[in-house]
Design an enzyme around this catalytic site. Sequence first.
Site, PDB file in Angstrom:
ATOM      1  N   HIS A   1       0.835  -1.207   0.000  1.00  0.00           N
ATOM      2  CA  HIS A   1       0.000   0.000   0.000  1.00  0.00           C
ATOM      3  C   HIS A   1       0.876   1.265   0.000  1.00  0.00           C
ATOM      4  O   HIS A   1       0.617   2.205  -0.752  1.00  0.00           O
ATOM      5  CB  HIS A   1      -0.920  -0.026   1.218  1.00  0.00           C
ATOM      6  CG  HIS A   1      -1.703   1.231   1.409  1.00  0.00           C
ATOM      7  ND1 HIS A   1      -2.725   1.613   0.570  1.00  0.00           N
ATOM      8  CD2 HIS A   1      -1.611   2.217   2.345  1.00  0.00           C
ATOM      9  CE1 HIS A   1      -3.232   2.769   0.976  1.00  0.00           C
ATOM     10  NE2 HIS A   1      -2.570   3.167   2.055  1.00  0.00           N
TER      11      HIS A   1
ATOM     12  N   HIS B   1       1.044   4.858  -2.303  1.00  0.00           N
ATOM     13  CA  HIS B   1       1.341   6.235  -1.890  1.00  0.00           C
ATOM     14  C   HIS B   1       2.587   6.858  -2.517  1.00  0.00           C
ATOM     15  O   HIS B   1       2.555   7.994  -2.995  1.00  0.00           O
ATOM     16  CB  HIS B   1       1.559   6.291  -0.368  1.00  0.00           C
ATOM     17  CG  HIS B   1       0.289   6.330   0.419  1.00  0.00           C
ATOM     18  ND1 HIS B   1      -0.550   7.415   0.424  1.00  0.00           N
ATOM     19  CD2 HIS B   1      -0.279   5.409   1.247  1.00  0.00           C
ATOM     20  CE1 HIS B   1      -1.588   7.168   1.223  1.00  0.00           C
ATOM     21  NE2 HIS B   1      -1.453   5.955   1.728  1.00  0.00           N
TER      22      HIS B   1
ATOM     23  N   GLU C   1      -6.080   9.393  -0.185  1.00  0.00           N
ATOM     24  CA  GLU C   1      -6.399   7.957  -0.243  1.00  0.00           C
ATOM     25  C   GLU C   1      -7.326   7.582  -1.395  1.00  0.00           C
ATOM     26  O   GLU C   1      -7.131   6.552  -2.030  1.00  0.00           O
ATOM     27  CB  GLU C   1      -7.032   7.490   1.076  1.00  0.00           C
ATOM     28  CG  GLU C   1      -6.089   7.482   2.271  1.00  0.00           C
ATOM     29  CD  GLU C   1      -5.009   6.403   2.214  1.00  0.00           C
ATOM     30  OE1 GLU C   1      -5.035   5.545   1.321  1.00  0.00           O
ATOM     31  OE2 GLU C   1      -4.110   6.447   3.082  1.00  0.00           O
TER      32      GLU C   1
ATOM     33  N   SER D   1      -3.673   1.036  -4.845  1.00  0.00           N
ATOM     34  CA  SER D   1      -3.139  -0.211  -4.277  1.00  0.00           C
ATOM     35  C   SER D   1      -4.242  -1.259  -4.129  1.00  0.00           C
ATOM     36  O   SER D   1      -4.032  -2.283  -3.495  1.00  0.00           O
ATOM     37  CB  SER D   1      -2.474   0.059  -2.923  1.00  0.00           C
ATOM     38  OG  SER D   1      -3.425   0.535  -1.990  1.00  0.00           O
TER      39      SER D   1
HETATM   40 FE   LIG Z   1      -2.748   5.002   3.092  1.00  0.00          FE
END
Ligand SMILES: [Fe+2]
Length: 405
Positions: free
Chosen positions: A254, A259, A299, A318
Site C-alpha cells: 500500500h 502512496h 487515499e 493499491s
Molecule cells: Fe494510506
Amino acid sequence: MSESMRHGRVSLLIELADRPGALEEALHHFSVAGVNLTHIESRPARDGRFDFYVDCEGERGDPAIEGVIAALARGSEAMLVLDERTVPWFPRQVAELDRIASHTLDAGADLEADHPGFKDPDYRARRAMIDRLARNHRHGDPIPKVEYTEQEIETWGIVYRKLESLHEQHGCAAYLEAFAHMAHACSYAADNIPQAGDVSAFLEARTGFRLRPVAGLLAPRDFLNGLAFRVFFSTQYIRHHSAPLYTPEPDVCHELIGHAPMFADAAFADLSQEIGLASLGASDAEIEHLARCYWFSVEFGLIREQGDLKAYGAGLLSSFGELEYACAGGEAELREWDPAAAAEQDFPITEYQPVYFVADSLQDAKARMQTYCRTLARPFYARYHAATESIWVDRAVRRTSSSRR
Ligand SMILES: [Fe+2]
C-alpha cells in the site's frame, strides 16, 4: 512539559513608521529591558509599510515586558499584544516526530484475531522484528533496510503484477510518470520489494518529501502532523501470504505502490503538506474534518484527464478491485472536489467507497485545499521552514502537555 510552559512567550504585532532606523529603535527597547527575542518577522502591511511580528520570552505582568510594551506603544504607529493560545501538543521540530512515531493505534505485532496472519507464529515473529525496527528508529537515522524473504517477495509480486496493467489504464499521468522513474531508481520490480530508504531518498530529491518508518496505524492527528514536515509515516512489513490481495491495514504494498509515487509530484506533495500544516494544534473536530479531506484526496482521490477518471489516491492505486470500480464511475456517487464538503462526508473503511471526489487536476486539488484551509478558524497560522526543518507559527502558543509525551 512544553517549551512555552518553561518559558512564557509574548507575541507583539508592531506597525512602524516608514523611515530608516524605526525598527532599530523599536528593538532597542527589548535590549534595554533585557528581554530576549525569540522570533521576528516582517509582513507587508498597508500603504507600503511593514508590520513586525515579534516573539519574546516573558509573561504579561513582568516589569520588563510591561516596560517594553509601554515604550513600543509610545514609539510605534500601532502595537498589539497577541494573546497566547493553548492548543493540543504538536511537533515544532522534525525530531519531535520521534515522540509520536511509536504511538500506534492498532495492536502492532500482536495482531487482531481476524488478521490473516493471526495464527501464524512465523509471521508474527517477523512482524515483531520489523515492528522493533520502526520503534527504534530516530530522526536522522538511516531508514532500516529490511531483507525481505522469498515468501514476502512472492506476495509482493502477486500484488505488483495484478496492479501493473490496471495502473496503465486508471493511474493518473503524474503517478505513471513517477512510477516509471522509481521503477528504475528504486528498483521496483515484480521480484523485488524496494527499500523504503531508497524511495525516501528519491522523493526527497524530487519534492522534499520523506518516508519515516512506523509500526502501524497512528492516530489521525499524529499522522497528519507528520505531513506538515513533508514526512510520510510508512510501514515496512507485508501482508500475510495467505491473502495477497487483501490487507486489513497499511503495508509495504500500500505504501510503496499506492502512496510513494504520488509524493514525487509537487502539487500532490503540497496538497498533503497543506493538510498537515492545518492539523498542527487543531481542535479534535478540525482533525476529524482534515482526516476526511485526507481520505477523499490522498487515499481515494480521482481527477479527470482527457475526459477519463484517473486515480491519484493510494487506497485506489493499491487496490485492484476498487481501482476499476472507482474509475468506471458507474455505481458510486461522483462529486466535484470540494474539501468543505469532503470534511463533512462520512466514509466506510471496509468496503468500496460510495462517494468519490473528482478534481480537475492535481493543481486544482491542491488549490482548493489551500483555499479551504484558509477558511478554517485556526488558533495560529503555521508554516514549515525547510532549512531548519521546523514549524514557524505566527503567534505565541502554549502546547498542552500530554501524559504520553
Ligand atoms: Fe494510506
